[in-house]
Scaffold this active site. Structure first.
Site, short mmCIF file in Angstrom:
data_model
loop_
_atom_site.label_atom_id
_atom_site.label_comp_id
_atom_site.label_asym_id
_atom_site.label_seq_id
_atom_site.Cartn_x
_atom_site.Cartn_y
_atom_site.Cartn_z
CD GLU A 144 -2.57 1.30 2.65
OE1 GLU A 144 -3.08 0.22 3.03
OE2 GLU A 144 -2.73 2.38 3.27
CD GLU A 149 -3.05 7.38 5.91
OE1 GLU A 149 -4.09 6.84 6.33
OE2 GLU A 149 -1.91 6.97 6.19
#
Length: 266
Positions: A144, A149
């Site tokens: 991933e 974020e």
């Protein structure tokens, strides 16, 4: 009048200067765009040739509170900008999670988002990537890539870039570093990675910030630290609450992320 004109010119210069701060790096000019979405279509629906949706209220492995929908109240295009909006309706949260899976996926390149990211507590916005096919096994074995974020509750003004794989994932990722950006909800910033067979490097506003190098290990377990040699697709979402979003203020009614463009260069 001359003073007024001078002030307008000065303001324009400052605006242009601010725009240049998040310019694409110089080396990208020698690359070609293999895919982009500028969100400039006439329809308010995100281009279905590029985007699909995850739907449902499953917690998504992180105890998140939102129900993801395909509804235009949660994701829409207007004036050349995609808006992903989390809304509280009758005490329950809805939002959107767009993904280019089975539509647009590539290996390597410079992948750049230009976005305004929510800073409200309880929101958990992300611009990230997952493998088109889980050729090394289910998450996290096939990897991933988190381009951006943020969580005002947990990280404050920190913006993170992170990698997950078999050798490190979840709360102990193999690589995760942050930079501090202010006014991310009011000003456009660029969030990008330069992904090659040797390294993944994060760029914020056109400046390299963090890098993870391929250890180039050999053998059947080489993918443990580097499963990043297959096609990945793009995901954009706004989650609410959960393990990273944290507590949501009772008076919060909505939270949104805006994306000006997504561009993939090779």
């Amino acid at each position: 009048m001359k003073k007024f004109i001078f002030l307008i010119a000065l303001a324009s210069t400052i605006l242009i200067s601010c725009e240049k701060k998040n310019a694409t790096p110089e080396f990208v000019k020698s690359m070609n765009i293999v895919w982009s979405d500028e969100f400039d279509g006439a329809d308010d629906e995100p281009n279905p040739e590029n985007w699909d949706y995850n739907t449902g209220a499953h917690g998504w492995g992180n105890s998140e509170l939102q129900n993801y929908t395909k509804d235009r109240e949660n994701s829409f295009v207007k004036n050349g900008v995609l808006t992903i909006k989390a809304k509280k309706i009758d005490g329950k949260w809805t939002s959107a999670r767009l993904l280019s899976r089975s539509k647009k996926a590539f290996t390597y390149g410079y992948i750049e988002f230009r976005a305004k990211v929510p800073e409200k507590k309880g929101c958990w916005p992300a611009l990230w990537m997952l493998p088109q096919k889980s050729e090394y096994g289910q998450w996290p074995r096939s990897g991933e890539i988190d381009v951006m974020e943020s969580s005002a509750n947990v990280w404050g003004e920190k913006i993170y870039g992170t990698l997950h794989c078999r050798a490190g994932y979840g709360g102990n990722p193999i690589h995760s570093e942050f930079t501090v950006l202010k006014n991310v909800s009011k000003k456009w910033h660029t969030y990008a990675i330069h992904w090659t067979e040797d390294a993944i490097t994060w760029y914020y506003d056109g400046v390299p910030f963090s890098s993870y190098e391929n250890p180039h290990e050999e053998g059947k377990d080489a993918f443990w630290k580097w499963p990043f040699d297959k096609d990945f697709y793009v995901i954009m979402n706004v989650a609410m609450g959960g393990s990273l979003g944290g507590d949501i203020p009772k008076d919060l009614q909505e939270c949104q992320m805006q994306v000006d463009y997504v561009r993939w260069y090779q």
